[in-house]
Design a protein around this motif. Sequence first.
Motif, PDB file in Angstrom:
ATOM      1  N   LYS A   1       0.648  -1.210   0.038  1.00 37.68           N
ATOM      2  CA  LYS A   1      -0.104   0.001  -0.052  1.00 37.68           C
ATOM      3  C   LYS A   1       0.689   1.187   0.124  1.00 37.68           C
ATOM      4  N   PRO A   2       0.387   2.364  -0.334  1.00 36.38           N
ATOM      5  CA  PRO A   2       0.890   3.688  -0.473  1.00 36.38           C
ATOM      6  C   PRO A   2       1.210   4.135   0.804  1.00 36.38           C
ATOM      7  N   ILE A   3       2.144   4.954   1.026  1.00 34.94           N
ATOM      8  CA  ILE A   3       2.544   5.638   2.653  1.00 34.94           C
ATOM      9  C   ILE A   3       1.044   6.213   3.094  1.00 34.94           C
ATOM     10  N   ASP A   4       0.417   7.059   2.207  1.00 31.33           N
ATOM     11  CA  ASP A   4      -0.771   7.673   2.621  1.00 31.33           C
ATOM     12  C   ASP A   4      -1.773   6.736   3.444  1.00 31.33           C
ATOM     13  N   TYR A   5      -1.871   5.327   2.922  1.00 36.27           N
ATOM     14  CA  TYR A   5      -2.876   4.631   3.456  1.00 36.27           C
ATOM     15  C   TYR A   5      -2.406   4.221   4.895  1.00 36.27           C
ATOM     16  N   THR A   6      -1.005   3.959   5.124  1.00 36.77           N
ATOM     17  CA  THR A   6      -0.600   3.826   6.563  1.00 36.77           C
ATOM     18  C   THR A   6      -0.872   4.773   7.351  1.00 36.77           C
ATOM     19  N   GLU A   7      -0.855   5.988   6.946  1.00 39.92           N
ATOM     20  CA  GLU A   7      -1.034   7.065   7.688  1.00 39.92           C
ATOM     21  C   GLU A   7      -2.301   7.301   8.200  1.00 39.92           C
ATOM     22  N   LYS A   8      -3.365   6.749   7.484  1.00 36.84           N
ATOM     23  CA  LYS A   8      -4.802   7.016   7.644  1.00 36.84           C
ATOM     24  C   LYS A   8      -5.338   5.491   8.326  1.00 36.84           C
ATOM     25  N   LEU A   9      -4.524   4.502   8.552  1.00 42.22           N
ATOM     26  CA  LEU A   9      -4.916   3.408   9.156  1.00 42.22           C
ATOM     27  C   LEU A   9      -5.252   3.706  10.697  1.00 42.22           C
ATOM     28  N   SER A  10      -6.346   3.270  11.191  1.00 45.25           N
ATOM     29  CA  SER A  10      -6.817   3.400  12.480  1.00 45.25           C
ATOM     30  C   SER A  10      -6.714   2.209  13.329  1.00 45.25           C
TER      31      SER A  10
ATOM     32  N   ASP B   1      -9.574  -0.042  12.163  1.00 39.42           N
ATOM     33  CA  ASP B   1      -9.373  -0.956  11.019  1.00 39.42           C
ATOM     34  C   ASP B   1      -8.767  -2.368  11.175  1.00 39.42           C
ATOM     35  N   ILE B   2      -7.735  -2.307  12.236  1.00 37.69           N
ATOM     36  CA  ILE B   2      -7.083  -3.263  12.466  1.00 37.69           C
ATOM     37  C   ILE B   2      -7.877  -4.279  13.377  1.00 37.69           C
ATOM     38  N   ASP B   3      -8.401  -3.625  14.167  1.00 42.46           N
ATOM     39  CA  ASP B   3      -9.410  -4.473  15.016  1.00 42.46           C
ATOM     40  C   ASP B   3     -10.487  -5.254  14.134  1.00 42.46           C
ATOM     41  N   LYS B   4     -10.887  -4.435  12.916  1.00 40.45           N
ATOM     42  CA  LYS B   4     -11.976  -5.066  12.006  1.00 40.45           C
ATOM     43  C   LYS B   4     -11.411  -6.232  11.238  1.00 40.45           C
ATOM     44  N   ALA B   5     -10.047  -5.981  10.719  1.00 42.86           N
ATOM     45  CA  ALA B   5      -9.370  -7.076  10.005  1.00 42.86           C
ATOM     46  C   ALA B   5      -9.162  -8.384  11.087  1.00 42.86           C
ATOM     47  N   LEU B   6      -8.977  -8.023  12.191  1.00 42.44           N
ATOM     48  CA  LEU B   6      -8.677  -9.246  13.069  1.00 42.44           C
ATOM     49  C   LEU B   6     -10.108  -9.838  13.514  1.00 42.44           C
ATOM     50  N   LYS B   7     -11.134  -9.292  12.957  1.00 46.71           N
ATOM     51  CA  LYS B   7     -12.569  -9.947  13.284  1.00 46.71           C
ATOM     52  C   LYS B   7     -13.019  -9.702  14.974  1.00 46.71           C
ATOM     53  N   GLY B   8     -12.243  -8.681  15.525  1.00 45.30           N
ATOM     54  CA  GLY B   8     -12.548  -8.440  16.890  1.00 45.30           C
ATOM     55  C   GLY B   8     -11.685  -8.926  17.764  1.00 45.30           C
ATOM     56  N   LEU B   9     -10.851  -8.214  18.550  1.00 47.53           N
ATOM     57  CA  LEU B   9     -10.128  -8.603  19.526  1.00 47.53           C
ATOM     58  C   LEU B   9     -10.920  -8.397  20.595  1.00 47.53           C
ATOM     59  N   PRO B  10     -10.656  -9.290  21.781  1.00 45.01           N
ATOM     60  CA  PRO B  10     -11.277  -9.085  23.179  1.00 45.01           C
ATOM     61  C   PRO B  10     -11.391  -7.646  23.752  1.00 45.01           C
ATOM     62  N   VAL B  11     -12.068  -7.241  24.377  1.00 45.69           N
ATOM     63  CA  VAL B  11     -12.130  -5.922  24.816  1.00 45.69           C
ATOM     64  C   VAL B  11     -10.812  -5.333  25.620  1.00 45.69           C
TER      65      VAL B  11
ATOM     66  N   THR C   1      -4.110  -2.528  19.211  1.00 41.85           N
ATOM     67  CA  THR C   1      -3.982  -2.080  17.996  1.00 41.85           C
ATOM     68  C   THR C   1      -3.481  -0.515  18.077  1.00 41.85           C
ATOM     69  N   GLU C   2      -3.688   0.135  19.357  1.00 41.49           N
ATOM     70  CA  GLU C   2      -3.195   1.378  19.347  1.00 41.49           C
ATOM     71  C   GLU C   2      -1.585   1.336  19.453  1.00 41.49           C
ATOM     72  N   LEU C   3      -1.023   0.219  20.086  1.00 43.20           N
ATOM     73  CA  LEU C   3       0.460   0.142  20.003  1.00 43.20           C
ATOM     74  C   LEU C   3       0.943   0.013  18.663  1.00 43.20           C
ATOM     75  N   ALA C   4       0.131  -0.970  17.756  1.00 42.38           N
ATOM     76  CA  ALA C   4       0.477  -0.916  16.283  1.00 42.38           C
ATOM     77  C   ALA C   4       0.365   0.345  15.519  1.00 42.38           C
ATOM     78  N   VAL C   5      -0.755   1.072  15.983  1.00 43.71           N
ATOM     79  CA  VAL C   5      -0.745   2.005  14.837  1.00 43.71           C
ATOM     80  C   VAL C   5       0.307   3.317  15.489  1.00 43.71           C
ATOM     81  N   ARG C   6       0.508   3.354  16.742  1.00 43.91           N
ATOM     82  CA  ARG C   6       1.613   4.208  17.213  1.00 43.91           C
ATOM     83  C   ARG C   6       2.878   3.915  16.691  1.00 43.91           C
ATOM     84  N   THR C   7       3.287   2.611  16.560  1.00 40.67           N
ATOM     85  CA  THR C   7       4.602   2.288  16.203  1.00 40.67           C
ATOM     86  C   THR C   7       4.669   2.608  14.630  1.00 40.67           C
ATOM     87  N   LEU C   8       3.460   2.351  13.883  1.00 40.45           N
ATOM     88  CA  LEU C   8       3.637   2.488  12.382  1.00 40.45           C
ATOM     89  C   LEU C   8       3.698   4.120  12.116  1.00 40.45           C
TER      90      LEU C   8
END
Length: 146
Positions: A99-108, A111-121, A127-134
């Motif tokens: 994906k383009p860099i723009d896409y990664t900057e908009k990733l929330s 979005d990751i939780d949805k792709a994982l079909k829902g993490l436990p609460v 997902t916050e840690l992943a987005v911050r690292t990214l």
Amino acid sequence: MAKDSFDKHIDKLQKEIIKKEIEVYNEYIVDLSQNPRNWGKLPDKKISVSQSYTGPCGDTMQFFLKIKDNIIEKANFISDGCKACIATASQTMLLIEGKPIDYTEKLSPEDIDKALKGLPVDHKHCTELAVRTLKRAIHKYKKNED
Ligand code: FES
């Protein structure tokens, strides 16, 4: 206990553990945590940027990105975190690769939780840690490119 029956006993235990994990997470997350895609450091000459970040939970994710012409050509990771953390980082790599860099900057985180079909609460924060690292990785890359 004979070897055969010992092996059967271990097999049964493993199946019970996986069944319980699937009840807590879901089948997809359990598979991704046990067989993480895009795991491992990239060879140095292929790394455009690497970024390590430790969340308040104490878990660390490290991302290795190969970027060319604004496209994430390759995205790998390592992490010392729990199952949810590993699955989340792995899913993030799958989402951004190609994906383009723009896409990664908009990733929330959502979005990751949805792709994982829902993490436990109690693991949504992974997902916050992943987005911050990214975001830190992309920021560092752009700064180096200037
Ligand atoms: Fe640490 Fe999820 S428990 S990132």
